[in-house]
Design a protein around this motif. Structure first.
Motif, PDB file in Angstrom:
ATOM      1  N   THR A 104      26.882 -17.032 -33.619  1.00 43.09           N
ATOM      2  CA  THR A 104      25.711 -16.436 -33.156  1.00 43.09           C
ATOM      3  C   THR A 104      24.639 -17.651 -33.915  1.00 43.09           C
ATOM      4  OG1 THR A 104      24.498 -15.422 -35.550  1.00 43.09           O
ATOM      5  CG2 THR A 104      26.239 -13.588 -33.687  1.00 43.09           C
ATOM      6  N   LEU A 105      25.485 -18.024 -34.400  1.00 36.10           N
ATOM      7  CA  LEU A 105      24.212 -19.603 -35.383  1.00 36.10           C
ATOM      8  C   LEU A 105      23.166 -19.717 -34.489  1.00 36.10           C
ATOM      9  CD1 LEU A 105      25.944 -21.328 -37.750  1.00 36.10           C
ATOM     10  CD2 LEU A 105      25.174 -19.172 -37.824  1.00 36.10           C
ATOM     11  N   THR A 106      23.370 -20.504 -33.122  1.00 32.55           N
ATOM     12  CA  THR A 106      22.616 -21.291 -31.877  1.00 32.55           C
ATOM     13  C   THR A 106      21.363 -20.104 -31.125  1.00 32.55           C
ATOM     14  OG1 THR A 106      24.232 -20.815 -30.569  1.00 32.55           O
ATOM     15  CG2 THR A 106      24.077 -23.020 -31.067  1.00 32.55           C
ATOM     16  N   ASN A 107      21.530 -18.745 -31.228  1.00 30.18           N
ATOM     17  CA  ASN A 107      20.859 -18.239 -30.761  1.00 30.18           C
ATOM     18  C   ASN A 107      19.496 -17.814 -31.411  1.00 30.18           C
ATOM     19  OD1 ASN A 107      19.494 -15.178 -29.636  1.00 30.18           O
ATOM     20  ND2 ASN A 107      21.443 -15.056 -28.500  1.00 30.18           N
ATOM     21  N   LYS A 108      18.543 -18.353 -30.591  1.00 32.30           N
ATOM     22  CA  LYS A 108      16.951 -18.652 -31.977  1.00 32.30           C
ATOM     23  C   LYS A 108      16.748 -16.477 -31.956  1.00 32.30           C
ATOM     24  CE  LYS A 108      16.460 -23.201 -30.733  1.00 32.30           C
ATOM     25  NZ  LYS A 108      15.664 -24.535 -30.020  1.00 32.30           N
ATOM     26  N   ASP A 109      16.887 -15.999 -30.455  1.00 34.18           N
ATOM     27  CA  ASP A 109      16.311 -14.658 -31.426  1.00 34.18           C
ATOM     28  C   ASP A 109      16.948 -14.226 -32.012  1.00 34.18           C
ATOM     29  OD1 ASP A 109      15.235 -14.410 -28.775  1.00 34.18           O
ATOM     30  OD2 ASP A 109      16.874 -14.287 -27.539  1.00 34.18           O
ATOM     31  N   PHE A 110      18.137 -14.304 -32.818  1.00 33.89           N
ATOM     32  CA  PHE A 110      18.766 -13.543 -34.031  1.00 33.89           C
ATOM     33  C   PHE A 110      17.666 -13.958 -34.836  1.00 33.89           C
ATOM     34  CE2 PHE A 110      21.936 -12.436 -31.501  1.00 33.89           C
ATOM     35  CZ  PHE A 110      22.916 -12.212 -32.257  1.00 33.89           C
ATOM     36  N   ALA A 421      24.810  -4.770 -36.071  1.00 31.45           N
ATOM     37  CA  ALA A 421      22.901  -5.620 -37.063  1.00 31.45           C
ATOM     38  C   ALA A 421      23.011  -6.390 -35.735  1.00 31.45           C
ATOM     39  CB  ALA A 421      23.487  -5.820 -37.985  1.00 31.45           C
ATOM     40  N   ILE A 422      24.216  -7.188 -35.164  1.00 30.98           N
ATOM     41  CA  ILE A 422      23.793  -8.785 -34.216  1.00 30.98           C
ATOM     42  C   ILE A 422      23.696  -7.333 -33.200  1.00 30.98           C
ATOM     43  CG2 ILE A 422      26.133 -10.194 -34.774  1.00 30.98           C
ATOM     44  CD1 ILE A 422      27.575  -9.388 -32.614  1.00 30.98           C
ATOM     45  N   GLN A 423      23.367  -6.972 -32.601  1.00 30.56           N
ATOM     46  CA  GLN A 423      23.339  -5.785 -31.641  1.00 30.56           C
ATOM     47  C   GLN A 423      21.274  -5.311 -31.956  1.00 30.56           C
ATOM     48  OE1 GLN A 423      25.327  -5.142 -28.974  1.00 30.56           O
ATOM     49  NE2 GLN A 423      27.085  -6.105 -30.257  1.00 30.56           N
ATOM     50  N   GLN A 424      20.684  -5.757 -32.619  1.00 24.70           N
ATOM     51  CA  GLN A 424      19.708  -5.339 -33.155  1.00 24.70           C
ATOM     52  C   GLN A 424      19.546  -7.258 -33.536  1.00 24.70           C
ATOM     53  OE1 GLN A 424      17.957  -2.960 -33.116  1.00 24.70           O
ATOM     54  NE2 GLN A 424      19.912  -1.592 -32.527  1.00 24.70           N
ATOM     55  N   ASN A 425      19.886  -7.935 -33.278  1.00 26.88           N
ATOM     56  CA  ASN A 425      20.054  -9.606 -33.311  1.00 26.88           C
ATOM     57  C   ASN A 425      19.478 -10.068 -34.871  1.00 26.88           C
ATOM     58  OD1 ASN A 425      19.754 -10.028 -30.889  1.00 26.88           O
ATOM     59  ND2 ASN A 425      17.997  -9.970 -30.592  1.00 26.88           N
ATOM     60  N   GLU A 454       6.471 -11.943 -40.593  1.00 24.16           N
ATOM     61  CA  GLU A 454       6.960  -9.679 -40.250  1.00 24.16           C
ATOM     62  C   GLU A 454       8.167 -10.029 -39.976  1.00 24.16           C
ATOM     63  OE1 GLU A 454       3.933  -6.681 -37.251  1.00 24.16           O
ATOM     64  OE2 GLU A 454       4.090  -8.967 -37.579  1.00 24.16           O
ATOM     65  N   LYS A 455       8.490 -11.188 -38.757  1.00 26.47           N
ATOM     66  CA  LYS A 455       9.808 -10.725 -37.997  1.00 26.47           C
ATOM     67  C   LYS A 455      10.971 -10.363 -38.908  1.00 26.47           C
ATOM     68  CE  LYS A 455      13.242 -13.596 -35.199  1.00 26.47           C
ATOM     69  NZ  LYS A 455      13.624 -14.316 -34.564  1.00 26.47           N
ATOM     70  N   VAL A 456      10.859 -10.929 -40.018  1.00 24.92           N
ATOM     71  CA  VAL A 456      11.951 -11.050 -41.104  1.00 24.92           C
ATOM     72  C   VAL A 456      11.898  -9.572 -41.664  1.00 24.92           C
ATOM     73  CG1 VAL A 456      12.833 -11.875 -43.472  1.00 24.92           C
ATOM     74  CG2 VAL A 456      12.120 -13.518 -41.643  1.00 24.92           C
ATOM     75  N   GLU A 457      10.976  -9.162 -42.018  1.00 27.73           N
ATOM     76  CA  GLU A 457      10.274  -8.288 -43.090  1.00 27.73           C
ATOM     77  C   GLU A 457      10.931  -6.667 -42.193  1.00 27.73           C
ATOM     78  OE1 GLU A 457       7.244  -6.669 -45.299  1.00 27.73           O
ATOM     79  OE2 GLU A 457       6.537  -7.653 -44.267  1.00 27.73           O
ATOM     80  N   ASN A 458      10.273  -7.093 -41.077  1.00 28.55           N
ATOM     81  CA  ASN A 458      10.799  -5.663 -39.992  1.00 28.55           C
ATOM     82  C   ASN A 458      12.469  -6.125 -39.651  1.00 28.55           C
ATOM     83  OD1 ASN A 458       8.660  -5.332 -39.729  1.00 28.55           O
ATOM     84  ND2 ASN A 458       7.674  -5.870 -37.677  1.00 28.55           N
ATOM     85  N   SER A 459      13.048  -6.631 -39.613  1.00 34.75           N
ATOM     86  CA  SER A 459      14.752  -6.947 -39.972  1.00 34.75           C
ATOM     87  C   SER A 459      15.566  -6.353 -40.945  1.00 34.75           C
ATOM     88  CB  SER A 459      15.354  -9.032 -39.534  1.00 34.75           C
ATOM     89  OG  SER A 459      14.554  -8.953 -37.954  1.00 34.75           O
ATOM     90  N   LEU A 460      15.165  -6.468 -41.897  1.00 32.96           N
ATOM     91  CA  LEU A 460      15.563  -6.364 -43.486  1.00 32.96           C
ATOM     92  C   LEU A 460      15.699  -4.740 -43.650  1.00 32.96           C
ATOM     93  CD1 LEU A 460      14.131  -8.995 -46.224  1.00 32.96           C
ATOM     94  CD2 LEU A 460      17.101  -7.775 -45.712  1.00 32.96           C
TER      95      LEU A 460
END
Length: 471
Positions: A104-110, A421-425, A454-460
């Motif tokens: 998954t490391l090259t996927n920038k959407d994650f 979780a990876i289904q949610q990126n 905000e993206k990181v906070e929402n992902s957590l």
């Protein structure tokens, strides 16, 4: 008496702002001079107020930066459990999980919380690029010639000088350069062991170390590791008759964040010296400390040369440069022969660029900025996890490095959770990646060396919701 009342009054106002969330975890407080002007009091009165808050672990000072809100010691979440020394022989190799995570490391959407690498926004890329141009202009043959197997003289000199930060007395002749820290560990281990020997390591342990040791045909004993103080002396004593070497991450272990206390480091070196057992010391994270000074490595207490001190710039400066080192002590000549046999020499260009970066004090300045950013991130992660994860979540409290170890409800299997979780990126590192045994199935490692937004906070928050749904 009036002075005492004034400083307590100011401390109480700030404490109430912290409790209410007006001053948030990780946020910088107004400067001492600003508070002095607001309340029209003396500088000493404000300093007393700040000391009062520090004594309650509500704020922490960062050298040359100021004071920050710190609730890391008042968290309602407990520390992760320490594993047991006597494990069954049943192995459950983590290769399947390692491959899955790296895919998954090259996927920038994650939202990448799985790989232990500092985000590029925290690295001095522009300055390093200028260094490349400068070095290419000045380096003989533009870096195309072979170097000696021991490595670049300028880099070795600067690494030796840098050892003064932990009271080291190394010389340039004591250092051998390598292609990153894992390569340094590899050379150290093949120098002091042979296939079939047994090595003691911490548990949980970085999966790269685990896989590398197994690839050398070595047996492994995983020692229980306390999330704050690391390996226990008594556990080490039990395995001394069985082992040929130790391999420990002594400062801010990856993934659990432990830092072995100085007295314990002294005792580890004394014990191993008495039994003629080498210590391969991975000090990869030692420069990323959140306190007032750098913790010493075991190498600082090594009088007989049995400690092989390893490190690199992969976690602090330039991951892709693959520049590391080892100070092999009494094993230097044998290690250099191994390096000569395996790789001939290290590429000179990136070694020269980093040596130039260190030469003019830029590395020290960069580290101060990096440490402040990572500490702020740590507090943001901790606050978000405390607010949105289940209440029985247990969390490590690292005083350096940039990874967090979480222990979830026993009903949670983080390998299954990862697939969800990876289904949610969202990507993290499941706990079973960090052992050769069937354990840590309800644990995970999170990398907080990401750009906090905000993206990181929402992902957590989303990850916390997914865990609650699994329960």
């Amino acid at each position: 008496m009036q002075k005492e009342i004034l400083y307590l009054k100011i401390a109480k106002i700030l404490e109430e702002q912290i409790a209410a969330g007006t001053l948030k975890t990780g946020e910088k407080l107004p400067s001492i001079r600003t508070v002095q002007k607001i309340y029209n009091v003396s500088i000493n009165t404000v300093k007393q107020a700040f000391l009062e808050l520090e004594s309650k672990s509500l704020i922490t000072s960062k050298p040359k930066s100021g004071y920050y809100v710190n609730q890391s010691f008042n968290t309602k979440l407990g520390l992760p459990t320490i594993n047991k020394l006597h494990l069954s022989d049943k192995e459950k190799t983590p290769e399947d999980l390692i491959s899955k995570v790296f895919n998954t490391l090259t996927n920038k959407d994650f939202t990448q919380l799985s790989l232990g690498v500092v985000d590029k926004s925290m690295l001095p890329i522009t300055k390093l690029n200028k260094g490349v141009v400068k070095v290419l202009r000045n380096l003989e043959d533009s870096g195309t010639s072979y170097e000696t197997a021991q490595g670049n003289i300028n880099l070795r000199r600067n690494v030796a000088k840098w050892s003064f930060t932990w009271d080291g007395h190394l010389t340039e002749d004591a250092i051998v350069t390598t292609s990153g820290a894992l390569n340094a560990l590899f050379y150290a281990l093949i120098t002091v062991t042979k296939p079939g020997d047994t090595v003691a390591i911490e548990s949980p342990v970085y999966f790269g170390i685990l896989q590398m040791i197994k690839s050398l045909g070595l047996n492994i004993i995983e020692l229980p590791t306390h999330p704050v103080t690391g390996v226990a002396i008594e556990d080490l004593k039990k395995v001394l008759p069985k082992i040929k070497a130790c391999c420990f991450v002594t400062n801010f272990n990856n993934p659990i964040g432990s830092c072995i206390p100085e007295e314990n480091k002294k005792e580890i070196v004394r014990l191993l010296t008495a039994h003629n057992i080498p210590l391969v010391e991975d000090d990869l994270y030692g420069d990323i400390f959140f306190g007032t000074k750098r913790p010493k490595p075991c190498k600082a207490f090594d009088e007989e040369g049995i400690v092989m001190w390893c490190g690199s710039f992969s976690k602090t400066l330039a991951p892709g440069y693959r520049v590391g080192w080892v100070a092999p002590g009494i094993f230097k000549d044998k290690l250099i022969r191994h390096k000569l046999f395996h790789t001939m020499s290290s590429p000179p260009l990136h070694q020269e660029v980093i040596a130039d970066f260190m030469e003019h004090g830029r590395y020290d300045h960069h580290l101060r900025t990096l440490r402040n950013t990572l500490y702020s991130n740590y507090l943001n992660f901790q606050r978000t996890i405390e607010n949105y994860f289940p209440e029985n979540t247990k969390i490590s409290k690292p005083q350096g490095g940039f990874v967090l170890w979480l222990e979830l409800d026993p009903k949670i299997d983080t390998a299954i959770l990862y697939d969800i979780a990876i289904q949610q990126n969202i990507s993290f590192a499941p706990g079973r990646m960090f052992t050769q045994h069937d354990q840590y199935n309800n644990c995970m490692r999170l990398n907080f060396a990401v750009k906090w937004d905000e993206k990181v906070e929402n992902s957590l928050k989303k990850l916390g919701t997914l865990i609650k749904q699994q329960l």
